[in-house]
Write a protein that holds these residues in place. Structure first.
Motif, PDB file in Angstrom:
ATOM      1  N   TRP A  77       0.818  -1.203   0.000  1.00  0.00           N
ATOM      2  CA  TRP A  77       0.000   0.000   0.000  1.00  0.00           C
ATOM      3  C   TRP A  77       0.849   1.249   0.000  1.00  0.00           C
ATOM      4  N   TYR A  78       0.204   2.287  -0.505  1.00  0.00           N
ATOM      5  CA  TYR A  78       0.776   3.626  -0.534  1.00  0.00           C
ATOM      6  C   TYR A  78      -0.248   4.563   0.091  1.00  0.00           C
ATOM      7  N   LEU A  79       0.189   5.393   1.036  1.00  0.00           N
ATOM      8  CA  LEU A  79      -0.704   6.344   1.691  1.00  0.00           C
ATOM      9  C   LEU A  79      -0.323   7.759   1.310  1.00  0.00           C
ATOM     10  N   ASP A  80      -1.319   8.545   0.974  1.00  0.00           N
ATOM     11  CA  ASP A  80      -1.142   9.978   0.739  1.00  0.00           C
ATOM     12  C   ASP A  80      -1.922  10.682   1.832  1.00  0.00           C
ATOM     13  N   ASP A  81      -1.211  11.328   2.758  1.00  0.00           N
ATOM     14  CA  ASP A  81      -1.905  11.974   3.869  1.00  0.00           C
ATOM     15  C   ASP A  81      -1.705  13.483   3.821  1.00  0.00           C
ATOM     16  N   LYS A  82      -2.759  14.184   4.225  1.00  0.00           N
ATOM     17  CA  LYS A  82      -2.702  15.647   4.254  1.00  0.00           C
ATOM     18  C   LYS A  82      -3.676  16.156   5.310  1.00  0.00           C
ATOM     19  N   THR A  83      -3.540  17.439   5.619  1.00  0.00           N
ATOM     20  CA  THR A  83      -4.421  18.092   6.572  1.00  0.00           C
ATOM     21  C   THR A  83      -5.117  19.238   5.858  1.00  0.00           C
ATOM     22  N   ALA A  84      -6.430  19.354   6.076  1.00  0.00           N
ATOM     23  CA  ALA A  84      -7.200  20.443   5.486  1.00  0.00           C
ATOM     24  C   ALA A  84      -8.304  20.846   6.459  1.00  0.00           C
ATOM     25  N   GLU A  85      -8.322  22.120   6.823  1.00  0.00           N
ATOM     26  CA  GLU A  85      -9.370  22.658   7.693  1.00  0.00           C
ATOM     27  C   GLU A  85      -9.586  21.802   8.938  1.00  0.00           C
ATOM     28  N   ASP A  86      -8.525  21.568   9.689  1.00  0.00           N
ATOM     29  CA  ASP A  86      -8.580  20.806  10.953  1.00  0.00           C
ATOM     30  C   ASP A  86      -8.998  19.357  10.788  1.00  0.00           C
ATOM     31  N   GLU A 115      -7.766  15.451   9.146  1.00  0.00           N
ATOM     32  CA  GLU A 115      -6.740  14.602   8.541  1.00  0.00           C
ATOM     33  C   GLU A 115      -7.390  13.812   7.419  1.00  0.00           C
ATOM     34  N   ILE A 116      -6.713  13.729   6.304  1.00  0.00           N
ATOM     35  CA  ILE A 116      -7.210  12.973   5.157  1.00  0.00           C
ATOM     36  C   ILE A 116      -6.123  11.995   4.744  1.00  0.00           C
ATOM     37  N   VAL A 117      -6.488  10.723   4.616  1.00  0.00           N
ATOM     38  CA  VAL A 117      -5.561   9.706   4.135  1.00  0.00           C
ATOM     39  C   VAL A 117      -6.238   8.980   2.986  1.00  0.00           C
ATOM     40  N   VAL A 118      -5.601   9.046   1.818  1.00  0.00           N
ATOM     41  CA  VAL A 118      -6.049   8.273   0.662  1.00  0.00           C
ATOM     42  C   VAL A 118      -5.062   7.121   0.520  1.00  0.00           C
ATOM     43  N   ALA A 119      -5.587   5.905   0.506  1.00  0.00           N
ATOM     44  CA  ALA A 119      -4.739   4.712   0.485  1.00  0.00           C
ATOM     45  C   ALA A 119      -5.001   3.903  -0.779  1.00  0.00           C
ATOM     46  N   GLU A 120      -3.925   3.511  -1.440  1.00  0.00           N
ATOM     47  CA  GLU A 120      -3.991   2.612  -2.587  1.00  0.00           C
ATOM     48  C   GLU A 120      -3.337   1.304  -2.175  1.00  0.00           C
ATOM     49  N   VAL A 121      -4.079   0.220  -2.298  1.00  0.00           N
ATOM     50  CA  VAL A 121      -3.588  -1.108  -1.934  1.00  0.00           C
ATOM     51  C   VAL A 121      -3.653  -1.964  -3.190  1.00  0.00           C
ATOM     52  N   LYS A 122      -2.555  -2.641  -3.504  1.00  0.00           N
ATOM     53  CA  LYS A 122      -2.590  -3.512  -4.680  1.00  0.00           C
ATOM     54  C   LYS A 122      -1.632  -4.674  -4.505  1.00  0.00           C
ATOM     55  N   GLY A 123      -1.915  -5.728  -5.271  1.00  0.00           N
ATOM     56  CA  GLY A 123      -1.090  -6.918  -5.217  1.00  0.00           C
ATOM     57  C   GLY A 123      -1.926  -8.150  -5.466  1.00  0.00           C
TER      58      GLY A 123
END
Length: 104
Positions: free
Chosen positions: A38-47, A49-57
């Protein structure tokens, strides 16, 4: 036989600074024994937490419903409280033989 597996998740919750680490810990538990990365893209916006996760295999699941069943049985509260969306694709291996002539 193993299936090609592509899982996308979106997690959002109030900012505590730990969501990405908690998602990683959840994935290590949920996908133990599967050949998934998996690969996680995490960020913060307006208080938040956002994590978008891509899982493959490769996994032992034969359908998207089997993934959902596994998550419902295994995932914890942190996973469910932060989960805002998902998209799954599971491609089981093709059966051997000739599809046009009916020989298996």
């Amino acid at each position: 036989m193993k299936s090609e597996t592509y899982l996308d998740f979106c997690f959002i919750r109030e900012n505590s600074g730990t969501l990405a680490a908690e998602v990683t810990a959840s994935f290590e538990h949920l996908f133990k024994g599967q050949r998934l990365h998996w690969y996680l893209d995490d960020k913060t916006a307006e208080d938040a937490e956002i994590v978008v996760a891509e899982v493959k295999g490769m996994s032992s699941w034969g359908s998207e419903q089997e993934v959902i069943d596994h998550l419902e049985e295994t995932a914890g509260d942190i996973f469910w409280k932060a989960l805002q969306g998902y998209q799954f694709y599971v491609y089981p291996p093709e059966k051997k033989g000739c599809g046009s002539c009916g020989i298996s």
